[in-house]
Design an enzyme around this catalytic site. Sequence first.
Site, PDB file in Angstrom:
ATOM      1  N   GLU A   1      -1.432  -5.661   8.496  1.00  0.00           N
ATOM      2  CA  GLU A   1      -0.721  -5.023   9.608  1.00  0.00           C
ATOM      3  C   GLU A   1      -1.313  -5.457  10.940  1.00  0.00           C
ATOM      4  O   GLU A   1      -2.538  -5.412  11.121  1.00  0.00           O
ATOM      5  CB  GLU A   1      -0.777  -3.492   9.474  1.00  0.00           C
ATOM      6  CG  GLU A   1       0.070  -2.988   8.323  1.00  0.00           C
ATOM      7  CD  GLU A   1       0.172  -1.470   8.234  1.00  0.00           C
ATOM      8  OE1 GLU A   1      -0.195  -0.767   9.209  1.00  0.00           O
ATOM      9  OE2 GLU A   1       0.619  -0.989   7.180  1.00  0.00           O
TER      10      GLU A   1
ATOM     11  N   ASP B   1      -0.890  -6.157  -0.162  1.00  0.00           N
ATOM     12  CA  ASP B   1      -1.317  -5.525   1.097  1.00  0.00           C
ATOM     13  C   ASP B   1      -2.831  -5.379   1.158  1.00  0.00           C
ATOM     14  O   ASP B   1      -3.452  -4.955   0.171  1.00  0.00           O
ATOM     15  CB  ASP B   1      -0.725  -4.117   1.197  1.00  0.00           C
ATOM     16  CG  ASP B   1       0.485  -4.063   2.099  1.00  0.00           C
ATOM     17  OD1 ASP B   1       0.618  -4.925   2.987  1.00  0.00           O
ATOM     18  OD2 ASP B   1       1.302  -3.143   1.909  1.00  0.00           O
TER      19      ASP B   1
ATOM     20  N   ASP C   1       0.845  -1.204   0.000  1.00  0.00           N
ATOM     21  CA  ASP C   1       0.000   0.000   0.000  1.00  0.00           C
ATOM     22  C   ASP C   1       0.879   1.252   0.000  1.00  0.00           C
ATOM     23  O   ASP C   1       0.374   2.375  -0.104  1.00  0.00           O
ATOM     24  CB  ASP C   1      -1.005  -0.013   1.159  1.00  0.00           C
ATOM     25  CG  ASP C   1      -0.353  -0.088   2.522  1.00  0.00           C
ATOM     26  OD1 ASP C   1       0.894  -0.167   2.600  1.00  0.00           O
ATOM     27  OD2 ASP C   1      -1.094  -0.052   3.527  1.00  0.00           O
TER      28      ASP C   1
ATOM     29  N   GLU D   1       8.945  -4.314  10.748  1.00  0.00           N
ATOM     30  CA  GLU D   1       9.378  -2.993  10.253  1.00  0.00           C
ATOM     31  C   GLU D   1       9.924  -2.131  11.383  1.00  0.00           C
ATOM     32  O   GLU D   1       9.265  -1.937  12.422  1.00  0.00           O
ATOM     33  CB  GLU D   1       8.197  -2.275   9.555  1.00  0.00           C
ATOM     34  CG  GLU D   1       8.605  -0.898   9.050  1.00  0.00           C
ATOM     35  CD  GLU D   1       7.673  -0.310   7.997  1.00  0.00           C
ATOM     36  OE1 GLU D   1       6.712  -0.972   7.587  1.00  0.00           O
ATOM     37  OE2 GLU D   1       7.943   0.846   7.592  1.00  0.00           O
TER      38      GLU D   1
ATOM     39  N   LYS E   1      -0.990  -9.422   2.837  1.00  0.00           N
ATOM     40  CA  LYS E   1      -0.258  -8.958   4.019  1.00  0.00           C
ATOM     41  C   LYS E   1      -1.187  -8.060   4.823  1.00  0.00           C
ATOM     42  O   LYS E   1      -1.955  -7.281   4.248  1.00  0.00           O
ATOM     43  CB  LYS E   1       1.011  -8.192   3.617  1.00  0.00           C
ATOM     44  CG  LYS E   1       1.763  -7.629   4.817  1.00  0.00           C
ATOM     45  CD  LYS E   1       3.192  -7.231   4.490  1.00  0.00           C
ATOM     46  CE  LYS E   1       3.350  -5.920   3.767  1.00  0.00           C
ATOM     47  NZ  LYS E   1       2.836  -4.753   4.525  1.00  0.00           N
TER      48      LYS E   1
HETATM   49  O1  KIV Z   1       3.529  -1.121   1.645  1.00  0.00           O
HETATM   50  C1  KIV Z   1       4.719  -1.469   1.671  1.00  0.00           C
HETATM   51  O2  KIV Z   1       5.500  -1.235   0.740  1.00  0.00           O
HETATM   52  C2  KIV Z   1       5.203  -2.164   2.855  1.00  0.00           C
HETATM   53  C3  KIV Z   1       6.687  -2.226   3.014  1.00  0.00           C
HETATM   54  C4  KIV Z   1       7.141  -1.023   3.719  1.00  0.00           C
HETATM   55  C5  KIV Z   1       7.106  -3.465   3.673  1.00  0.00           C
HETATM   56  O3  KIV Z   1       4.453  -2.611   3.648  1.00  0.00           O
END
Ligand code: KIV
Length: 276
Positions: A130, A98, A59, A193, A128
């Site tokens: 968070e 994401d 994202d 991160e 992915k």
């Molecule tokens: O959105 C993204 O690019 C990420 C990276 C910072 C790992 O989550």
Amino acid sequence: MSHINNGNPRPANLPRRVTTKTLQKMRGDGIAISMLTAYDYPTAEALDSAGVDVLLVGDSLAMVVQGHETTLPVTMDQMLYHAEMVGRAAKRSMVVVDLPFPEGQLEINRSVEASARVLKETKCHAVKLEGGAEQANRIEAIVTAGIPVMAHVGLRPQSVHVEGGYRIQRQTEQLLADAIAAEQAGAFCVLIECVPTEIGRAITDAVSVPTIGIGAGPHVSGQVLVTHDMIGFNSGYLPKFVKQFADVRDAITQAAQDYCQAIRTGQFPSKEESFE
Ligand code: KIV
């Protein structure tokens, strides 16, 4: 139709796809995993053929492609638009997408539906999300639906306003609890991160799934960077953890200046670029 491979050799021109199992084996064998972001077909094709193990349709595209100040504005439909291109381009890399804000924060069913769209509408392979301990039920529900989940612990860019900025995360107990809860809920990998090196190491020692670090030091199973930062195609601030491997912005600016100059001086188009 059987889905079991009966021992027939794979066609020689097809690279072997990186999967969750490949990443787990790489961790076991001590082979470092490489991961970069990709948001479009030609970039994904280049990164895939360079041998990058995992492509992330992050994202972060809200910031590096759309020009926003945070990752918050990008929508699920926009993520799918980019994921579809990246998924088609990647022949070997595993592609992770994401879940954008607030698809991973509202009702769990909404997250499962959004994740299912990733597998249904793109050729990508995982999502992915968070969060750690507080996301365990959500991770479990998505994995139960047959969708691999990479958990993202440490600095969570989608919580920037709660945190009051992007800060190094140092709460060892909470970070360990997050990673362990994510693994127990079924996450195939934990992305970490912006934590001190020793916390990156401690999290990696505490879980058995691969860990991918961004600003988490060298003692993790692999590394990820935002491609635009890594290739110098970014005009903004670069965090300390970024290593720049090229200067694409300079190369583009130079090429554009040369192009303008060639037009103004009548050097382009020449006979070579013209039809008889
Ligand atoms: O959105 C993204 O690019 C990420 C990276 C910072 C790992 O989550």
